[in-house]
Design a protein around this motif. Sequence first.
Motif, PDB file in Angstrom:
ATOM      1  N   ASP A  34      -9.071  -1.948 -35.745  1.00 35.31           N
ATOM      2  CA  ASP A  34     -10.413  -2.517 -35.631  1.00 35.31           C
ATOM      3  C   ASP A  34     -11.252  -1.767 -34.601  1.00 35.31           C
ATOM      4  N   GLU A  35     -10.648  -1.513 -33.448  1.00 37.30           N
ATOM      5  CA  GLU A  35     -11.380  -0.812 -32.385  1.00 37.30           C
ATOM      6  C   GLU A  35     -11.683   0.624 -32.789  1.00 37.30           C
ATOM      7  N   GLY A  36     -10.714   1.292 -33.391  1.00 36.60           N
ATOM      8  CA  GLY A  36     -10.941   2.677 -33.816  1.00 36.60           C
ATOM      9  C   GLY A  36     -11.999   2.782 -34.895  1.00 36.60           C
ATOM     10  N   TYR A  37     -11.963   1.884 -35.862  1.00 29.61           N
ATOM     11  CA  TYR A  37     -12.950   1.927 -36.936  1.00 29.61           C
ATOM     12  C   TYR A  37     -14.345   1.616 -36.413  1.00 29.61           C
ATOM     13  N   ASP A  38     -14.446   0.702 -35.458  1.00 26.02           N
ATOM     14  CA  ASP A  38     -15.739   0.377 -34.871  1.00 26.02           C
ATOM     15  C   ASP A  38     -16.322   1.593 -34.155  1.00 26.02           C
ATOM     16  N   LEU A  39     -15.466   2.351 -33.474  1.00 23.69           N
ATOM     17  CA  LEU A  39     -15.924   3.552 -32.771  1.00 23.69           C
ATOM     18  C   LEU A  39     -16.348   4.635 -33.755  1.00 23.69           C
ATOM     19  N   LEU A  40     -15.583   4.795 -34.839  1.00 26.47           N
ATOM     20  CA  LEU A  40     -15.923   5.815 -35.832  1.00 26.47           C
ATOM     21  C   LEU A  40     -17.207   5.481 -36.581  1.00 26.47           C
ATOM     22  N   GLY A  41     -17.428   4.204 -36.863  1.00 23.88           N
ATOM     23  CA  GLY A  41     -18.595   3.805 -37.631  1.00 23.88           C
ATOM     24  C   GLY A  41     -19.863   3.678 -36.819  1.00 23.88           C
ATOM     25  N   GLN A  42     -19.733   3.718 -35.509  1.00 21.98           N
ATOM     26  CA  GLN A  42     -20.900   3.561 -34.647  1.00 21.98           C
ATOM     27  C   GLN A  42     -21.790   4.801 -34.699  1.00 21.98           C
ATOM     28  N   LEU A  43     -23.100   4.594 -34.765  1.00 22.22           N
ATOM     29  CA  LEU A  43     -24.042   5.706 -34.648  1.00 22.22           C
ATOM     30  C   LEU A  43     -24.159   6.063 -33.175  1.00 22.22           C
ATOM     31  N   ASN A  44     -23.484   7.134 -32.788  1.00 24.32           N
ATOM     32  CA  ASN A  44     -23.442   7.543 -31.388  1.00 24.32           C
ATOM     33  C   ASN A  44     -24.597   8.503 -31.108  1.00 24.32           C
ATOM     34  N   TRP A  45     -25.521   8.094 -30.292  1.00 19.62           N
ATOM     35  CA  TRP A  45     -26.693   8.918 -29.998  1.00 19.62           C
ATOM     36  C   TRP A  45     -26.293  10.239 -29.347  1.00 19.62           C
ATOM     37  N   SER A  46     -25.195  10.236 -28.619  1.00 18.60           N
ATOM     38  CA  SER A  46     -24.774  11.469 -27.930  1.00 18.60           C
ATOM     39  C   SER A  46     -24.369  12.564 -28.914  1.00 18.60           C
ATOM     40  N   ASP A  47     -23.972  12.185 -30.150  1.00 20.79           N
ATOM     41  CA  ASP A  47     -23.618  13.186 -31.157  1.00 20.79           C
ATOM     42  C   ASP A  47     -24.830  13.992 -31.598  1.00 20.79           C
ATOM     43  N   HIS A  48     -25.997  13.400 -31.535  1.00 23.72           N
ATOM     44  CA  HIS A  48     -27.195  14.019 -32.092  1.00 23.72           C
ATOM     45  C   HIS A  48     -28.245  14.374 -31.045  1.00 23.72           C
ATOM     46  N   LEU A  49     -28.085  13.861 -29.833  1.00 25.37           N
ATOM     47  CA  LEU A  49     -28.986  14.190 -28.730  1.00 25.37           C
ATOM     48  C   LEU A  49     -28.112  14.676 -27.577  1.00 25.37           C
ATOM     49  N   PRO A  50     -27.786  15.967 -27.565  1.00 26.24           N
ATOM     50  CA  PRO A  50     -26.814  16.485 -26.586  1.00 26.24           C
ATOM     51  C   PRO A  50     -27.189  16.211 -25.142  1.00 26.24           C
ATOM     52  N   TRP A  51     -28.476  16.120 -24.836  1.00 26.42           N
ATOM     53  CA  TRP A  51     -28.872  15.866 -23.462  1.00 26.42           C
ATOM     54  C   TRP A  51     -28.514  14.463 -22.997  1.00 26.42           C
ATOM     55  N   LEU A  52     -28.097  13.582 -23.936  1.00 23.23           N
ATOM     56  CA  LEU A  52     -27.638  12.241 -23.567  1.00 23.23           C
ATOM     57  C   LEU A  52     -26.128  12.187 -23.362  1.00 23.23           C
ATOM     58  N   ALA A  53     -25.421  13.235 -23.790  1.00 24.86           N
ATOM     59  CA  ALA A  53     -23.952  13.182 -23.840  1.00 24.86           C
ATOM     60  C   ALA A  53     -23.343  12.896 -22.475  1.00 24.86           C
ATOM     61  N   ARG A  54     -23.863  13.496 -21.439  1.00 25.42           N
ATOM     62  CA  ARG A  54     -23.243  13.321 -20.121  1.00 25.42           C
ATOM     63  C   ARG A  54     -23.367  11.886 -19.605  1.00 25.42           C
ATOM     64  N   PHE A  55     -24.331  11.127 -20.128  1.00 26.50           N
ATOM     65  CA  PHE A  55     -24.536   9.765 -19.658  1.00 26.50           C
ATOM     66  C   PHE A  55     -23.723   8.736 -20.446  1.00 26.50           C
TER      67      PHE A  55
END
Length: 341
Positions: free
Chosen positions: A246-267
């Motif tokens: 459940d936890e892994g699938y939730d992480l995989l399905g989440q739209l992670n802004w850091s994947d598409h806005l690299p300047w947010l990744a460090r935060f």
Amino acid sequence: MATPDDCAASWLLYLSLAAKCGGDHPGRLAGLLAVCAAAFALTCLLHWCFPGGPAWGRWWLTRRLKGSLVSGPRGLPLIGSMWLMTGLAHRKLAAEASRLGGRAKRLMAFSLGETRMVVAAHPDVAREILYSPAFADRPIKESAYGLLFHRAIGFAPHGAYWRALRRVASTHLFSPWQVTASAPQRAVIAHQMVAALASAGAGVEVRRVLRRASLHNVMWSVFGRRYDLGTGKESEEVRELSHLVDEGYDLLGQLNWSDHLPWLARFDPQGTRARCSRLVPLVNSFVGRIIDDHRSAAPSAAVKDFTDVLLSLQGGDRLADADMIAVLWRWCSAGPTQWRC
């Protein structure tokens, strides 16, 4: 085709103009910042004005507009059309393609931040994409990398390691003999499902029965652990696997802004990296414990589960323990998650 030197030259031009702003006036720094802000805004608007949004605009400009543009929504500057991938994304994408009409119904381009995306809604176009070597790799999501899936066949980059995984899967794990040999196991679980539905009376949650059956099938086929679906009480191992999946699938399905806005990744604004770092040790402990149990068990003539098969590999097909954990963990999450929706 433009090179990074071209981009650097344009920014040097902006900086040289900014350096001249104000001369020796005390407001020189303010002039520098104003010119940089104006240049940044102008560049963002220039990228955004292209079909498909900012990521596609940046790509077309670096190619100096060589080729035909793919139609698609512009979205917003910087973030593109991020909202299309939230909620029921497939419906939103279909509605957007219908709204644009024309060629967008066959192939539509859109931007997720700095990531270029395409959607194929026609079977012929989808077939060409699937058969094209240009699409052999997919961008690795931060969550997929953090959860070790870059070592499994679904996310591993195309190359020698991926071909080795495919050979292991087709020759050993999903060979006709292995599929046929595990048929009695599937029949037992199907019988347990029917019995569970029959004993539930008038009110029954079919999704819950399907999910439990899928978890039991994973525990049996992947790890060789057999449990009775009709007992009504799940074992500790099944509950633990259910929580991890459940936890892994939730992480995989989440739209992670850091994947598409690299300047947010460090935060790490959504806490994806932190959640992955907490989950991975639990996965390593769960799967590693079962691998150790298989190593210490006496050989059996019964049908081998996936763990037995991977442990029996020799030569070039043999996987390291870390890769074995990643492969088994990926197959664990592939089964129960299909009943999550």
